[in-house]
Write an enzyme that holds these catalytic residues in place. Structure first.
Site, PDB file in Angstrom:
ATOM      1  N   HIS A 170      27.710  38.792  29.599  1.00 57.94           N
ATOM      2  CA  HIS A 170      26.863  38.066  30.553  1.00 57.94           C
ATOM      3  C   HIS A 170      25.507  38.750  30.658  1.00 57.94           C
ATOM      4  CE1 HIS A 170      30.554  36.263  32.847  1.00 57.94           C
ATOM      5  NE2 HIS A 170      30.264  35.607  31.741  1.00 57.94           N
ATOM      6  N   HIS A 205      26.349  42.758  31.267  1.00 63.09           N
ATOM      7  CA  HIS A 205      27.656  43.405  31.431  1.00 63.09           C
ATOM      8  C   HIS A 205      28.694  42.599  30.663  1.00 63.09           C
ATOM      9  CE1 HIS A 205      27.542  40.387  34.705  1.00 63.09           C
ATOM     10  NE2 HIS A 205      28.802  40.205  34.376  1.00 63.09           N
ATOM     11  N   THR A 208      30.852  35.177  39.033  1.00 62.89           N
ATOM     12  CA  THR A 208      32.297  35.136  38.772  1.00 62.89           C
ATOM     13  C   THR A 208      33.048  36.253  39.486  1.00 62.89           C
ATOM     14  OG1 THR A 208      32.100  36.466  36.755  1.00 62.89           O
ATOM     15  CG2 THR A 208      31.927  34.064  36.510  1.00 62.89           C
ATOM     16  N   HIS A 209      32.366  36.990  40.320  1.00 60.28           N
ATOM     17  CA  HIS A 209      33.041  37.968  41.190  1.00 60.28           C
ATOM     18  C   HIS A 209      32.291  38.010  42.512  1.00 60.28           C
ATOM     19  CE1 HIS A 209      29.834  40.834  40.411  1.00 60.28           C
ATOM     20  NE2 HIS A 209      30.036  40.714  39.119  1.00 60.28           N
ATOM     21  N   HIS A 228      33.013  41.320  30.279  1.00 64.90           N
ATOM     22  CA  HIS A 228      34.347  41.114  30.848  1.00 64.90           C
ATOM     23  C   HIS A 228      35.347  41.211  29.701  1.00 64.90           C
ATOM     24  CE1 HIS A 228      32.847  39.748  34.799  1.00 64.90           C
ATOM     25  NE2 HIS A 228      31.817  39.320  34.087  1.00 64.90           N
ATOM     26  N   HIS A 247      34.176  48.235  38.553  1.00 68.09           N
ATOM     27  CA  HIS A 247      34.972  47.182  37.911  1.00 68.09           C
ATOM     28  C   HIS A 247      34.445  46.852  36.528  1.00 68.09           C
ATOM     29  CE1 HIS A 247      31.737  44.316  38.845  1.00 68.09           C
ATOM     30  NE2 HIS A 247      31.655  44.962  39.988  1.00 68.09           N
TER      31      HIS A 247
END
Length: 261
Positions: free
Chosen positions: A120, A95, A200-201, A97, A65
């Site tokens: 992040h 990582h 957040t995931h 987003h 993802h």
């Protein structure tokens, strides 16, 4: 954790996560919309103390993802301290987003404004825990430094990361990624907002002291397109690009957002 049971599509996306991860509807979920007029200036908040050793950069991994740049976190060589933190937190990975168009992609928003993406930098409490995997579910386990990204001039510091994506184009691929100082990705001002929240995931653990930089960094439309060129499919499978991997803002539910400025 199997990553196949969640994603960002209509069938397995953020609206569906609560079926497998009930904490998705918890009281301390992230991201949030930061309402600047309601963020309380807290004079007791210290400046952030960031010390990253470029030698700790280790590898880049396509996790399906997104992609992670992984750091050697076996000792306190790359650490985040100060700010709202009582302990020293060790950098384990960073990582990004992003979204399927340049006008959205960040997870946190500021007064409802969506940014093009978000960086992040994930740290774990090495004063209290022995590994990131132990710290990840503890209330004081993680500190994530978030940097909003705005489409604009190209960001030269980001280019080394983006150029490495070709070597990990498909899910499960990993490649060496060494000698990189992630502080080169930070804005010049380290004024910040902070609040208590979650990953957040999935697994969405409520274990994160969030530190969101007030100032954004820039990246070009071409650099954003490079992020979207990452594939969530494995080698030999039909190519599925990661066009979008952000969770929408979650209800604040009475939490306080503090500002260092």
């Amino acid at each position: 954790m199997a990553s196949a049971d969640w994603g960002y599509g209509s069938e397995n996306g953020p609206d569906q996560w609560s079926k497998l991860y009930p904490i998705a509807n918890g009281n301390n979920q992230s991201p949030i919309d930061i309402k600047t007029s309601e963020a309380n200036h807290d004079s007791s908040l210290k400046p952030l103390s960031i010390s990253y050793n470029p030698a700790t950069a280790k590898e880049i991994v396509n996790v399906g993802h997104s992609f992670h740049v992984i750091f050697d976190d076996s000792s306190n060589q790359s650490v985040l301290k100060g700010g709202p933190l009582a302990d020293s937190y060790r950098l384990t990975q960073f990582h990004f987003h992003w979204g399927n168009s340049n006008d959205h992609g960040s997870e946190h928003t500021v007064d409802g404004t969506r940014y093009s993406g978000e960086l992040h930098l994930v740290h774990w409490n090495s004063a209290k825990y022995s590994s990131a995997s132990e710290a990840i579910s503890k209330a004081d386990g993680l500190a994530i430094l978030g940097v909003l990204m705005k489409v604009g001039p190209a960001n030269p510091s980001l280019q080394k990361v983006l150029d490495a994506l070709n070597s990990v184009k498909t899910k499960g691929k990993r490649a060496p990624f060494t000698n990189f100082d992630p502080s080169s990705l930070l804005p010049s001002s380290l004024d910040y907002w902070t609040y208590f929240g979650s990953l957040t995931h999935p697994p969405l653990h409520e274990s994160v002291t969030w530190v969101i930089c007030k100032d954004s960094i820039s990246l070009s439309p071409e650099q954003l397109a490079q992020l979207r060129g990452l594939l969530s499919s494995a080698e030999g499978e039909p190519a599925v690009p990661v066009l979008s991997n952000h969770r929408p803002p979650q209800p604040l539910k009475g939490r306080t957002v503090r500002a260092s400025f």
